[in-house]
Design an enzyme around this catalytic site. Structure first.
Site, PDB file in Angstrom:
ATOM      1  N   ARG A  70       0.812  -1.105   0.018  1.00  0.00           N
ATOM      2  CA  ARG A  70       0.062   0.049  -0.103  1.00  0.00           C
ATOM      3  C   ARG A  70       0.748   1.273  -0.070  1.00  0.00           C
ATOM      4  O   ARG A  70       0.355   2.272  -0.695  1.00  0.00           O
ATOM      5  CB  ARG A  70      -0.951   0.003   1.330  1.00  0.00           C
ATOM      6  CG  ARG A  70      -1.732   1.194   1.393  1.00  0.00           C
ATOM      7  CD  ARG A  70      -3.010   1.221   2.280  1.00  0.00           C
ATOM      8  NE  ARG A  70      -2.629   0.660   3.456  1.00  0.00           N
ATOM      9  CZ  ARG A  70      -1.869   1.297   4.755  1.00  0.00           C
ATOM     10  NH1 ARG A  70      -1.804   2.379   4.584  1.00  0.00           N
ATOM     11  NH2 ARG A  70      -1.802   0.372   5.673  1.00  0.00           N
ATOM     12  N   ASP A 193      -6.091  17.835 -16.449  1.00  0.00           N
ATOM     13  CA  ASP A 193      -6.437  16.838 -16.618  1.00  0.00           C
ATOM     14  C   ASP A 193      -6.199  16.645 -18.285  1.00  0.00           C
ATOM     15  O   ASP A 193      -6.672  16.585 -19.365  1.00  0.00           O
ATOM     16  CB  ASP A 193      -8.041  16.049 -16.631  1.00  0.00           C
ATOM     17  CG  ASP A 193      -8.284  14.747 -16.855  1.00  0.00           C
ATOM     18  OD1 ASP A 193      -7.569  14.094 -17.602  1.00  0.00           O
ATOM     19  OD2 ASP A 193      -9.246  14.333 -15.980  1.00  0.00           O
ATOM     20  N   LYS A 218      -7.186   4.876 -19.984  1.00  0.00           N
ATOM     21  CA  LYS A 218      -7.758   5.213 -21.321  1.00  0.00           C
ATOM     22  C   LYS A 218      -6.541   4.800 -22.347  1.00  0.00           C
ATOM     23  O   LYS A 218      -5.855   3.713 -22.275  1.00  0.00           O
ATOM     24  CB  LYS A 218      -8.209   6.491 -21.512  1.00  0.00           C
ATOM     25  CG  LYS A 218      -9.071   7.033 -20.526  1.00  0.00           C
ATOM     26  CD  LYS A 218     -10.220   6.190 -20.544  1.00  0.00           C
ATOM     27  CE  LYS A 218     -11.378   6.778 -19.604  1.00  0.00           C
ATOM     28  NZ  LYS A 218     -11.367   6.643 -18.157  1.00  0.00           N
TER      29      LYS A 218
END
Length: 427
Positions: A70, A193, A218
């Site tokens: 983590r 973004d 993407k």
């Protein structure tokens, strides 16, 4: 309470120093080699997947750089190094999803009483985050038109801690002049973004932004196989803060997803240029079709912000990289859009983009279904708008399928799924 930004470097008011050299002899080489080294124990040229929860230590404090996945993992670290190198930056901070990355950014730099200015046309999940998560925490979100000087001035007059823009905007493809916003937003962090353009088509940090934001789901991974997100910055103090947030909320990218994303990154220059080239061919064909009211792609001569596109977007080997997304407004509005989507055969209707196969999305009921109708309208997201993510198929086959579906869109016979989509939009 001391602001979490206090330890971060202020936005420079002069020209920033040259970016660190990218790995390899050229940018294209970085996509293949950055973050990858032969495995020291076996010589394997493909980095192993370190699918482990924890790492043994030689006594207290005797770790080899990793303690618990983590907090950090070698496979994820390789991806972070590669993504940072593509923008001349230190290793990025990777996350489980693009929205996890945006959430970590917002939580990392904002606190109760702060303001964030968000461009009017952004991914619907960003709007949902602002309205449903930030607002109850006392963080005020202002949505503004980044193409209008008065709207920008009004948004900046509230002294936002963070300015968040997206270019090209999802799904309208509205462009934002990153350098101009960066110059006017001095005193605030500027995040861009850059999911639609990737580092190949646009380098936000070079234009004055502080953070590049990616949904690696993407184009970067590019195979419809993973979820992921990343934050790229050059400010070490900001990166340290973002890593702390990532560790605390547990949004760390998984090793296997990171491994797949690293593999996808290797072929991104080849894939992305083909996406862009095919998208323009498809856009030109759709623009000539009698049943489209408007077609948008930054490479079209008719694109309203053509000059900015040519100024801001970078070049590939053969063409200028204006992106692989095409939007079209179908004559007949919502009902025609439903018939169009229900008539597609080769193109799939799905909520993703940047994949090998071409995908069609109805933003008003899918990606932006949670955005209030009045806000969708203000952002230019009409119910007849369809977003196409152009894949790697033969453009001629795509054009044939799309044009046939456009012809079918003007018939009065309802297409399959129309009742379901209508119900979603109405809600």
């Amino acid at each position: 309470m001391k602001s979490p930004l206090a330890a971060m470097s202020p936005r420079p008011t002069t020209t920033p120093p040259p970016a660190p050299r990218r790995t390899g002899t050229s940018e294209r080489t970085a996509y293949v080699r950055a973050g990858r080294r032969p495995d020291p124990s076996t010589g394997a040229v493909v980095a192993p997947i370190h699918q482990t929860t924890t790492f043994a230590q030689a006594g207290l404090g005797g770790d080899l750089g990793f303690t618990y996945s983590r907090a950090g993992n070698p496979t994820v670290a390789a991806l972070e190094e590669a993504l940072g190198a593509l923008e001349g930056a230190p290793p990025a901070v990777c996350h489980k999803t693009g929205m996890a990355a945006i959430t970590a950014l917002f939580l990392g730099v904002l606190q109760g009483g702060d303001r964030v200015a968000i461009a009017r046309a952004v991914y619907g999940g960003t709007v949902r985050l602002a309205r449903e998560i930030l607002d109850p925490l006392g963080i005020e979100a202002t949505f503004f038109d980044p193409t209008d000087a008065e709207s920008v001035d009004a948004a900046l007059a509230g002294a936002p801690r963070l300015v968040f823009i997206e270019t090209p905007a999802n799904p309208t493809l509205e462009l934002v002049d990153v350098a101009a916003i960066a110059a006017r937003a001095a005193g605030a962090l500027l995040a861009v973004d850059n999911t639609f353009q990737t580092p190949l088509g646009l380098q936000p940090l070079e234009l004055g932004a502080d953070v590049s934001v990616y949904s690696t789901t993407k184009f970067i991974e590019g195979h419809d196989a993973t979820l992921g997100g990343a934050l790229v910055a050059r400010d070490e103090a900001l990166l340290t803060r973002l890593r702390r947030i990532t560790k605390s909320v547990g949004s760390t990218q998984s090793p296997f997803e990171a491994w797949l994303t690293l593999r996808g990154l290797t072929t991104l220059p080849l894939r992305y240029e083909q996406h862009c080239e095919s998208a323009l061919v498809v856009a030109e064909a759709l623009e000539a079709h009698p049943f489209t009211e408007t077609v948008r792609h930054p490479g079209l001569a008719s694109f309203p912000q053509r000059e900015l596109a040519e100024q801001q977007h970078r070049f590939g080997r053969r063409i200028q990289l204006h992106g692989g997304i095409v939007t079209l407004q179908i004559r007949g509005g919502f009902d025609a859009a439903v018939r169009f989507l229900g008539s597609l055969r080769l193109v799939l209707v799905a909520e993703n983009l940047g994949a090998p196969g071409t995908l069609a999305t109805h933003p008003a009921s899918m990606t932006h279904g949670d955005v209030p109708a009045d806000q969708r309208k203000a952002a230019g997201i009409d119910e007849g708008l369809v977003r196409l993510s152009i894949g790697l198929e033969d453009p001629a086959d795509l054009i044939a399928d799309l044009c046939r579906a456009l012809d079918a869109s003007q018939r009065e016979t309802p297409s399959r799924g129309s009742a379901k989509v209508s119900e979603e939009v109405a809600s």
